[in-house]
Design an enzyme around this catalytic site. Structure first.
Site, mmCIF file in Angstrom:
data_model
loop_
_atom_site.group_PDB
_atom_site.id
_atom_site.type_symbol
_atom_site.label_atom_id
_atom_site.label_comp_id
_atom_site.label_asym_id
_atom_site.label_seq_id
_atom_site.Cartn_x
_atom_site.Cartn_y
_atom_site.Cartn_z
ATOM 1 N N SER A 720 0.858 -1.112 -0.066
ATOM 2 C CA SER A 720 -0.018 -0.072 0.047
ATOM 3 C C SER A 720 0.871 1.420 -0.086
ATOM 4 O O SER A 720 0.471 2.452 -0.249
ATOM 5 C CB SER A 720 -0.970 0.035 1.304
ATOM 6 O OG SER A 720 -0.262 0.070 2.515
ATOM 7 N N LYS A 763 -7.018 3.658 8.596
ATOM 8 C CA LYS A 763 -6.093 4.535 7.942
ATOM 9 C C LYS A 763 -6.721 5.992 7.938
ATOM 10 O O LYS A 763 -5.939 6.909 8.122
ATOM 11 C CB LYS A 763 -5.721 3.993 6.529
ATOM 12 C CG LYS A 763 -4.838 2.753 6.291
ATOM 13 C CD LYS A 763 -4.724 2.395 4.923
ATOM 14 C CE LYS A 763 -3.917 1.091 4.808
ATOM 15 N NZ LYS A 763 -3.681 0.482 3.415
#
Length: 814
Positions: A720, A763
């Site tokens: 990511s 996140k």
């Protein structure tokens, strides 16, 4: 027949002579044992041809007297004719004793010349002949086979050692010692035999006498001894064979002794138990009757299936026949106790008041709306339909968000019993399925044990830490859980100990996990996966006020009127002393402050109701957490990324620098293989699109590129950070800073495509904590953002990108 087997017709006289009596009672007289009857015969001294008597299970040696039972017609005829003539016959052994009519090929070539001493007529028509061995011979040619065997032979002489040979004397002494041992162990040799042999002074006679009369294990051992010419070698071979026979006899005697001892012990115990039983019956105190009656009373009004009733009655009948003092008795009693204790068809009644259930769930947990909604749906269907298989739910998320405690709350809302099984570190399949009753200390598996403790067949059972189950040499517990957690199969769950089907379909199983990638795929497929993300600061403040502080104050004996925490203080503690998605560490900080105040109160000090931040800081120490704030606008080559960890979301910085060199790429920061590959892909993409980004291509040959991700002590991996790395590299090469307030997450390909990533909610929480205002991510992640509550998204804007060029054009300043 050996001389020992003829002992009922013989008696030893002073151990030097054998006194022989016939089967008909006729006295034959004494035959001296110490006399060497062997003579030096030549072929001229023999009848031509020599009549040959075939011996089935015996070998005659020179100087040895041996009774032989003769049953074959041709052998009887041979003996009668020879006895009426020279009385000399040849004796040879038969290779296979089972052959009834042997031919010359079935006979050994070496035999012994014998003199017929006496013939005894037997009642059954057979005769017993007493033979004395004279000298060995070798059959050169078998002349005839009818009416009996006759052959041309060559006489053989034994090679005798000189009289001065001390080794030979020692060898003969060893033979005597060995035969004495054999007499001790063998039931076939009379005790007198040992004395008789010790008194044989003639060494040759002794060796031949023992060789002829010991029953060796192998049929051909005697023949091998007869064929040895050297008397000393024959004695050594004899010792070897005797030692082997002694060892076999010792082993047999040991086995017989053990068997006899075990039988004696068993008989003794049996008689004692019978006496105890008789005494107990007289006193009216029989433990078997008491246990049987107790178990019958327990089973009298039991609700259980018919097959369980049949098994119970069968095992009860077995119990009545078992010795109450034996270990098996208590194994059976324990099994029957568990059968009668289990709540086979006993279920608690669910409370179907939906409003009450909703209030209960809200009282115990703040947020977690998806889980609460699922439980209310389940209750609604039961209320309408009357029955429904229990759902199997998996709550996954970071530690401390309330996964385990939610199970207790669900049980309270349904008015069901609650049980918890910790699966962390479990490596033994028998912990789930139970042990078979054949093993000592066997018991049911944990599932059956929990149901037994709950006393109902429809409890709520939490299977904690299902992601930490491991396989070992004792099996794979994950495979055993496949049956437990499958609504289509668990109605016939079979525990190895119970060894009968048990219906688990009414049990509500709730599993918990921190991560789902380590759960067995087939197991994951059987469960409804519900994600419990971390809490934002506002939620943590509310949870602290509603749940954590009241519980902590009560645990330390302080009332809420004596101590009060302001919202601002709670927020400071959250931000400066905890970095977590859940509230477990926050609870510990509250407990530390309250303990300090409880100590002061116990010492008689006066407490201030309101706690200031300075007081809290003195108790907790300096702040433990340094808040990561976004800082990308200050330097070129620095980008903010978003990462997911088991503890929740985090922000990370990617730094890139250039130095004079030859275009080498250096990657540091304790990165995993996937993250390193993302850095290589990012650099190759920048090289391939240098002209579009207005980068001088010669820089790639003259500059070394160093990519670093701070906090090198912490391992990092995953794809990511791809767009974060490519933005950082583009920034350093173009000299363009990253716009202020931007953080990003997404995987990249060599074609420059931006792919979706997971852990989006965690996140986002990390981005809000760090002061991020704009998040860049893949357009494929837009659906994940739409599922998140609006309160989590306040203050954030989202930019959805499909290609890397879109990301660079947006993120880098002009």
């Amino acid at each position: 027949m050996s001389i020992w087997q003829w002992e009922d017709k013989m008696a030893f006289d002073k151990f030097e002579n054998i006194f022989v009596t016939s089967a008909m009672g006729e006295n034959v007289g004494f035959i001296p044992l110490n006399e060497d009857a062997s003579e030096d015969f030549t072929e001229k001294d023999l009848p031509i041809p020599l009549p040959v008597l075939v011996l089935r299970n015996a070998v005659l040696f020179p100087s040895v007297v041996m009774p032989i039972t003769v049953g074959r017609d041709k052998s009887i005829r041979l003996i009668r004719e020879a006895y009426s003539g020279t009385k000399l016959v040849g004796t040879v052994g038969q290779k296979d004793p089972k052959v009834e009519e042997p031919s010359s090929d079935d006979l050994y070539r070496i035999g012994t010349l014998a003199r017929i001493l006496k013939i005894f007529e037997m009642p059954d028509g057979a005769i017993t002949v007493l033979l004395q061995g004279l000298q060995r011979f070798y059959i050169e040619n078998m002349i005839q086979q009818e009416p009996f065997f006759a052959a041309h032979v060559t006489m053989l002489k034994d090679k005798e050692p000189p009289k001065s040979d001390k080794n030979f004397e020692a060898t003969v002494g060893a033979v005597k010692d060995s035969i004495s041992k054999m007499v001790k162990f063998s039931s076939h040799l009379p005790p007198e035999a040992s004395f008789a042999i010790k008194n044989i002074e003639n060494k040759k006679l002794l060796i031949n006498f023992v060789s002829a009369n010991v029953d060796f294990e192998n049929h051909d051992d005697r023949q091998k001894l007869l064929e040895i010419d050297d008397l000393k070698d024959r004695a050594l071979k004899l010792i070897e064979l005797l030692d082997r026979e002694i060892q076999l006899l010792e082993i047999k005697n040991d086995i017989q002794q053990k068997v006899r001892s075990e039988m004696d012990q068993q008989q003794r115990e049996y008689f004692l138990h019978q006496q105890i039983k008789t005494i107990q019956n007289e006193l009216g105190d029989n433990p078997i009757d008491g246990e049987v009656e107790r178990l019958k009373q327990k089973a009298k009004n039991k609700k259980w299936p018919e097959y369980v009733q049949e098994t119970f009655e069968k095992e009860l009948r077995k119990l009545e026949k078992i010795n109450p003092a034996g270990g098996e008795f208590f194994v059976h009693v324990n099994y029957l106790d568990i059968l009668t204790d289990l709540p086979w068809d006993e279920c608690s009644i669910d409370n179907l008041d939906l409003n009450r259930a909703k209030i209960t769930l809200d009282e115990d947990h703040f947020g977690l709306e998806e889980v609460k909604e699922r439980i209310l749906e389940y209750l609604s269907v039961i209320k309408l339909k009357g029955d429904l298989k229990s759902p199997i739910i998996c709550l996954y998320g970071p530690p401390g968000v309330g996964k385990t405690s939610l199970g207790k709350s669900i049980a309270r809302a349904l008015d069901r019993r609650f049980g918890r099984i910790s699966l962390g570190g479990l490596h033994d399949e028998a912990e789930i399925r139970g042990h078979r009753r054949t093993y000592i200390g066997a018991m049911p598996g944990r599932i059956i044990q929990i149901i037994n403790r709950c006393k109902t067949s429809n409890p709520v059972i939490i299977l904690d830490e299902i992601d930490k189950v491991g396989a070992g040499f004792k099996g794979d517990p994950s495979s055993a859980l496949l049956e437990v957690l499958d609504p289509e199969q668990n109605s016939t769950f079979r525990d190895n100990y119970i060894d009968m089907d048990y219906d688990l379909s009414r049990v509500m199983f709730i599993t918990t996990a921190n991560r789902i990638d380590t759960i067995h795929p087939a197991l994951r497929d059987r469960m409804e996966m519900i994600n419990l993300s971390g809490y934002i600061t506002e939620e943590k403040i509310e949870i602290a006020k509603r749940h954590l502080l009241p519980k902590a104050l009560e645990a330390h004996g302080i009332s809420p009127k004596q101590l009060h925490f302001e919202d601002s203080l709670i927020e400071k503690i959250i931000e400066e002393y905890t970095r977590e998605s859940g509230v477990r560490n926050l609870d510990k900080q509250f407990a530390k402050i309250i303990r300090n105040k409880a100590k002061a109160l116990a010492f008689g000090e006066k407490l201030k109701k309101k706690i200031t931040f300075d007081e809290a800081r003195k108790i907790l120490g300096v702040p433990k957490v340094q808040k990561d704030m976004i800082e990308t606008n200050n330097f070129v080559g620095v980008t903010t990324g978003l990462a997911w960890t088991e503890a929740g979301g985090e922000i990370l910085f990617v730094e890139t620098s250039l130095s004079p060199g030859k275009g080498e790429l250096v990657i540091t920061g304790n990165l995993g293989e996937v993250m390193k590959e993302s850095a290589i892909i990012a650099l190759e993409y920048i090289k391939a699109h240098a002209s579009e980004l207005k980068i001088n291509e010669k820089l790639f040959e003259k500059k070394n590129i160093h990519i670093h991700v701070p906090e090198g002590a912490i391992p990092k991996d995953g794809p990511s950070a791809g767009i974060t790395m490519i933005t950082s590299i583009a920034s350093i090469f173009t000299g363009r800073k990253v716009k202020k307030g931007i953080a990003m997450t997404g995987e990249i390909t060599l074609r420059g495509k931006v792919l979706a990533v997971g852990g989006v909610k965690e996140k986002i929480l990390a981005a809000k904590r760090a002061g991020v205002t704009t998040i860049v991510l893949s357009s494929e992640n837009q659906k994940n953002i739409e599922e998140i509550k609006q309160e989590y998204l306040e203050g954030l804007s989202f930019k959805y990108m499909e290609t890397m060029m879109e990301v660079l054009n947006f993120a880098l300043e002009k």
